[in-house]
Design a protein around this motif. Structure first.
Motif, PDB file in Angstrom:
ATOM      1  N   ASP A  27       0.953  -1.400  -0.408  1.00 46.41           N
ATOM      2  CA  ASP A  27       0.050   0.266  -0.248  1.00 46.41           C
ATOM      3  C   ASP A  27       0.981   1.367  -0.286  1.00 46.41           C
ATOM      4  O   ASP A  27       0.671   1.713   0.398  1.00 46.41           O
ATOM      5  N   ALA A  28       1.766   0.963  -0.057  1.00 41.64           N
ATOM      6  CA  ALA A  28       3.184   2.272  -0.119  1.00 41.64           C
ATOM      7  C   ALA A  28       2.409   3.692  -1.153  1.00 41.64           C
ATOM      8  O   ALA A  28       1.929   3.692  -2.375  1.00 41.64           O
ATOM      9  N   LYS A  29       3.252   5.101  -0.646  1.00 43.75           N
ATOM     10  CA  LYS A  29       2.833   6.161  -1.268  1.00 43.75           C
ATOM     11  C   LYS A  29       3.772   6.505  -1.572  1.00 43.75           C
ATOM     12  O   LYS A  29       3.905   6.923  -2.406  1.00 43.75           O
ATOM     13  N   GLY A  30       5.386   5.927  -0.678  1.00 46.06           N
ATOM     14  CA  GLY A  30       5.988   6.881  -1.312  1.00 46.06           C
ATOM     15  C   GLY A  30       7.602   6.193  -0.676  1.00 46.06           C
ATOM     16  O   GLY A  30       7.068   5.563   0.462  1.00 46.06           O
ATOM     17  N   ARG A  49       6.709   8.151  -5.539  1.00 47.77           N
ATOM     18  CA  ARG A  49       5.634   8.380  -5.053  1.00 47.77           C
ATOM     19  C   ARG A  49       4.621   7.899  -5.590  1.00 47.77           C
ATOM     20  O   ARG A  49       4.917   8.560  -7.078  1.00 47.77           O
ATOM     21  N   PHE A  50       3.943   7.227  -5.109  1.00 44.42           N
ATOM     22  CA  PHE A  50       3.049   6.719  -5.950  1.00 44.42           C
ATOM     23  C   PHE A  50       1.871   7.246  -5.681  1.00 44.42           C
ATOM     24  O   PHE A  50       1.272   7.469  -6.806  1.00 44.42           O
ATOM     25  N   ASP A  51       1.420   8.101  -4.607  1.00 48.10           N
ATOM     26  CA  ASP A  51       0.928   8.955  -4.397  1.00 48.10           C
ATOM     27  C   ASP A  51       0.790   9.678  -3.267  1.00 48.10           C
ATOM     28  O   ASP A  51       0.515   9.162  -2.268  1.00 48.10           O
ATOM     29  N   CYS A  52       1.162  10.778  -3.294  1.00 48.92           N
ATOM     30  CA  CYS A  52       1.493  12.257  -2.487  1.00 48.92           C
ATOM     31  C   CYS A  52       2.239  12.991  -2.621  1.00 48.92           C
ATOM     32  O   CYS A  52       2.613  13.268  -3.888  1.00 48.92           O
ATOM     33  N   VAL A  56       1.802  11.047  -8.897  1.00 52.93           N
ATOM     34  CA  VAL A  56       1.047   9.810  -9.344  1.00 52.93           C
ATOM     35  C   VAL A  56       1.886   9.330 -10.225  1.00 52.93           C
ATOM     36  O   VAL A  56       2.714  10.192 -10.766  1.00 52.93           O
ATOM     37  N   ASN A  57       3.209   7.913  -9.076  1.00 52.46           N
ATOM     38  CA  ASN A  57       4.141   7.155 -10.381  1.00 52.46           C
ATOM     39  C   ASN A  57       5.105   8.253 -10.685  1.00 52.46           C
ATOM     40  O   ASN A  57       4.856   7.999 -11.694  1.00 52.46           O
ATOM     41  N   HIS A  82       3.506  -1.606  -6.871  1.00 49.71           N
ATOM     42  CA  HIS A  82       3.356  -2.403  -5.095  1.00 49.71           C
ATOM     43  C   HIS A  82       3.860  -3.815  -4.980  1.00 49.71           C
ATOM     44  O   HIS A  82       3.516  -4.226  -6.058  1.00 49.71           O
ATOM     45  N   ASP A 125       7.448   3.865   2.386  1.00 50.49           N
ATOM     46  CA  ASP A 125       7.032   2.396   2.091  1.00 50.49           C
ATOM     47  C   ASP A 125       7.832   1.571   1.932  1.00 50.49           C
ATOM     48  O   ASP A 125       7.309   0.803   1.470  1.00 50.49           O
TER      49      ASP A 125
END
Ligand SMILES: CCCO[C@@H]1O[C@H](CO)[C@@H](O[C@@H]2O[C@H](CO)[C@H](O)[C@H](OCc3cn(Cc4ccccc4)nn3)[C@H]2O)[C@H](O)[C@H]1NC(C)=O
Length: 134
Positions: A27-30, A49-52, A56-57, A82, A125
């Motif tokens: 569930d990584a945000k970054g 950064r996945f979502d922060c 996004v990505n 993820h 994360d």
């Protein structure tokens, strides 16, 4: 949350490699891998950064001098998912740092002209499994 850091006891020279092996949380945000002299003086803050922070990505790279962030450098590729188990290899020379992944490579200027890496921190994360120097 600080995953782990080694400070002041490292002496990584140009051409040598820091290999950080670990798992990106599902569930990584970054996460971030920081290398430099100390927490206020970074050659490279490598921050997928996945979502922060509204990203996004996106991989955000930056340097830090006297505690001040430099100009951000956003990369086009995002070779992370993820839950991935990855090995990130960081090396540098007088002009740039190189971040090698199995299927991607990123460059970032050695803005501070750093001649050795004494500090490594992994944040966010990402569960560190191994750190190797070669
Ligand atoms: C649009 C106007 C505001 O710009 C925004 O300004 C933010 C604050 O400076 C920028 O975010 C910062 O970017 C820095 C790199 O340039 C660092 O990434 C800053 O985070 C430092 C940090 C690490 N950690 C630990 C950590 C790391 C990864 C995941 C979880 C915790 N906590 N805070 C992060 O807060 C953010 O990248 C920046 N966005 C843009 C689009 O420029």
């Amino acid at each position: 949350s600080l995953a782990c850091y080694l400070s002041g006891e490292l002496d990584v020279e140009p051409g040598e490699c820091i290999k950080v092996k670990g798992k990106i949380q599902s569930d990584a945000k970054g996460f971030a891998v920081n290398v430099g002299k100390d927490s206020n003086t970074l050659m490279l803050h490598f921050n997928p950064r996945f979502d922060c922070h509204g990203d996004v990505n996106t991989i955000v790279c930056n340097s830090k001098e006297d505690g001040m962030w430099g100009e951000e450098d956003r990369k086009a590729d995002f070779p992370f998912q993820h839950g991935d188990k990855i090995e990130i290899c960081i090396s540098f020379d007088e002009t740039e740092a190189t971040v090698k992944l199995p299927e991607a490579e990123f460059k970032f200027p050695n803005r501070l002209g750093m001649e050795k890496i004494e500090y490594l921190a992994v944040e966010g994360d990402f569960k560190v499994k191994a750190i190797k120097f070669s």
